[in-house]
Write a protein that holds these residues in place. Structure first.
Motif, short mmCIF file in Angstrom:
data_model
loop_
_atom_site.label_atom_id
_atom_site.label_comp_id
_atom_site.label_asym_id
_atom_site.label_seq_id
_atom_site.Cartn_x
_atom_site.Cartn_y
_atom_site.Cartn_z
N SER A 159 18.09 22.10 -23.11
CA SER A 159 18.74 23.07 -22.24
C SER A 159 19.95 23.66 -22.93
O SER A 159 20.71 22.94 -23.58
N ALA A 160 20.11 24.95 -22.78
CA ALA A 160 21.31 25.60 -23.31
C ALA A 160 22.51 25.11 -22.52
O ALA A 160 22.42 24.88 -21.32
N GLU A 161 23.64 24.94 -23.19
CA GLU A 161 24.83 24.43 -22.51
C GLU A 161 25.22 25.37 -21.37
O GLU A 161 25.27 26.58 -21.53
N GLY A 162 25.42 24.78 -20.20
CA GLY A 162 25.79 25.57 -19.04
C GLY A 162 24.59 26.05 -18.24
O GLY A 162 24.74 26.51 -17.12
N ASP A 163 23.39 25.96 -18.78
CA ASP A 163 22.19 26.37 -18.03
C ASP A 163 21.78 25.29 -17.05
O ASP A 163 22.14 24.12 -17.19
N LEU A 164 20.98 25.68 -16.08
CA LEU A 164 20.40 24.71 -15.17
C LEU A 164 19.42 23.84 -15.94
O LEU A 164 18.85 24.28 -16.94
N PRO A 165 19.15 22.58 -15.49
CA PRO A 165 18.24 21.71 -16.21
C PRO A 165 16.83 22.30 -16.36
O PRO A 165 16.12 21.95 -17.29
N SER A 166 16.41 23.19 -15.48
CA SER A 166 15.06 23.74 -15.56
C SER A 166 14.98 24.91 -16.55
O SER A 166 13.91 25.43 -16.80
N VAL A 167 16.10 25.34 -17.09
CA VAL A 167 16.10 26.45 -18.04
C VAL A 167 16.35 25.89 -19.43
O VAL A 167 17.28 25.14 -19.65
N GLY A 168 15.48 26.26 -20.36
CA GLY A 168 15.68 25.75 -21.71
C GLY A 168 14.49 26.09 -22.59
O GLY A 168 13.63 26.88 -22.23
N THR A 169 14.47 25.49 -23.75
CA THR A 169 13.41 25.71 -24.73
C THR A 169 12.63 24.43 -24.92
O THR A 169 13.22 23.35 -25.06
N ASP A 170 11.30 24.54 -24.92
CA ASP A 170 10.44 23.37 -25.09
C ASP A 170 10.01 23.22 -26.55
O ASP A 170 9.69 24.20 -27.21
N PHE A 171 9.98 21.97 -27.01
CA PHE A 171 9.57 21.64 -28.37
C PHE A 171 8.56 20.50 -28.31
O PHE A 171 8.54 19.72 -27.36
N ASN A 172 7.74 20.39 -29.35
CA ASN A 172 6.85 19.23 -29.44
C ASN A 172 7.70 17.99 -29.67
O ASN A 172 8.65 18.01 -30.44
N PHE A 173 7.34 16.92 -28.98
CA PHE A 173 8.00 15.63 -29.18
C PHE A 173 7.08 14.79 -30.06
O PHE A 173 5.95 14.49 -29.69
N LYS A 174 7.54 14.44 -31.25
CA LYS A 174 6.73 13.75 -32.24
C LYS A 174 7.42 12.46 -32.66
O LYS A 174 8.64 12.43 -32.76
N PHE A 175 6.61 11.43 -32.91
CA PHE A 175 7.17 10.22 -33.49
C PHE A 175 6.07 9.45 -34.22
O PHE A 175 4.89 9.58 -33.91
N THR A 176 6.48 8.66 -35.20
CA THR A 176 5.58 7.81 -35.95
C THR A 176 5.81 6.37 -35.53
O THR A 176 6.96 5.93 -35.46
N GLU A 177 4.73 5.67 -35.25
CA GLU A 177 4.78 4.27 -34.80
C GLU A 177 4.26 3.36 -35.89
O GLU A 177 3.24 3.64 -36.52
N VAL A 178 4.94 2.24 -36.10
CA VAL A 178 4.46 1.15 -36.93
C VAL A 178 4.57 -0.10 -36.06
O VAL A 178 5.66 -0.41 -35.56
N SER A 179 3.43 -0.79 -35.82
CA SER A 179 3.48 -1.93 -34.91
C SER A 179 2.55 -3.05 -35.35
O SER A 179 1.60 -2.84 -36.11
N GLY A 180 2.87 -4.23 -34.86
CA GLY A 180 2.05 -5.42 -35.07
C GLY A 180 1.74 -6.03 -33.72
O GLY A 180 2.51 -5.87 -32.76
N ALA A 181 0.61 -6.72 -33.62
CA ALA A 181 0.19 -7.26 -32.33
C ALA A 181 -0.45 -8.63 -32.47
O ALA A 181 -1.06 -8.94 -33.49
N VAL A 182 -0.33 -9.41 -31.43
CA VAL A 182 -1.12 -10.62 -31.25
C VAL A 182 -2.31 -10.17 -30.41
O VAL A 182 -2.14 -9.52 -29.38
N MET A 183 -3.51 -10.52 -30.85
CA MET A 183 -4.73 -10.00 -30.23
C MET A 183 -5.62 -11.15 -29.77
O MET A 183 -5.79 -12.15 -30.47
N LEU A 184 -6.17 -11.00 -28.58
CA LEU A 184 -7.13 -11.95 -28.02
C LEU A 184 -8.49 -11.27 -27.97
O LEU A 184 -8.62 -10.21 -27.37
#
Length: 186
Positions: A159-184
């Motif tokens: 959101s632009a500073e001072g704008d309402l929360p519903s006004v703004g620019t949308d971007f892709n949200f990306k992340f890389t995961e590295v994980s380990g698991a115990v598996m049954l």
């Protein structure tokens, strides 16, 4: 979102009962957002979740997963958020005795909570990755290691500073995961 997860569970449950290679894995790992958007340099942190899957026809598998991504924040710590990723994944497996390398691709829904000038938006997401399963090392117990790339289209709103929360620019949200698991495996 809850209805989609319930339908997927109901579709997988009969397969799990009849399949010899049903799996339940609790995982823990880390993520890196690795992106700088409009001055918001998102950092890295921890994630955890649960995967339930079924392997069939030796080389194929399907799973549903829940991933909790916590502590999403920028370097200035002026934005703080949490993401929840529910996904349905398809696996291509290459079993070699108890060792099973795999590639995966999935779709799902990512949503979250946040405060301040940026927010995690609810929307469709996809993930791609791979890893290795070490099945039945100690009776039904084994281990699993994953590396995945997650992308939620228009999953982050600035959101632009001072704008309402519903006004703004949308971007892709990306992340890389590295994980380990115990598996049954059952």
């Amino acid at each position: 979102m809850k209805r989609i997860v319930i339908v997927i569970w109901l579709l997988l449950l009969p397969q799990a009962v009849m399949a010899a290679d049903a799996e339940l894995a609790g995982f823990f790992g880390g993520y890196s957002a690795g992106t700088s958007i409009e001055g918001v340099d998102l950092g890295s942190g921890s994630l955890y979740g649960l995967r339930f899957g079924v392997s069939f026809l030796r080389f194929f598998g399907t799973e549903i997963a829940y991933t909790h991504v916590g502590g999403i924040e920028d370097q200035l710590k002026s934005f703080e958020g949490t993401a929840h990723d529910f996904s349905w994944n398809f696996l291509l497996e290459f079993p070699i005795n108890k060792v099973v390398p795999f590639a995966t691709v999935g779709i799902g829904v990512l949503g979250g909570t946040s405060r301040e000038y940026a927010s995690i938006q609810t929307g469709l997401a996809y993930n791609v990755g791979g890893g290795v399963k070490l099945r039945k090392l100690l009776g039904p117990l084994g281990f699993r290691f994953d590396v995945r790339y997650h992308n939620a289209s228009k999953g982050l709103r600035i959101s632009a500073e001072g704008d309402l929360p519903s006004v703004g620019t949308d971007f892709n949200f990306k992340f890389t995961e590295v994980s380990g698991a115990v598996m049954l495996t059952f």
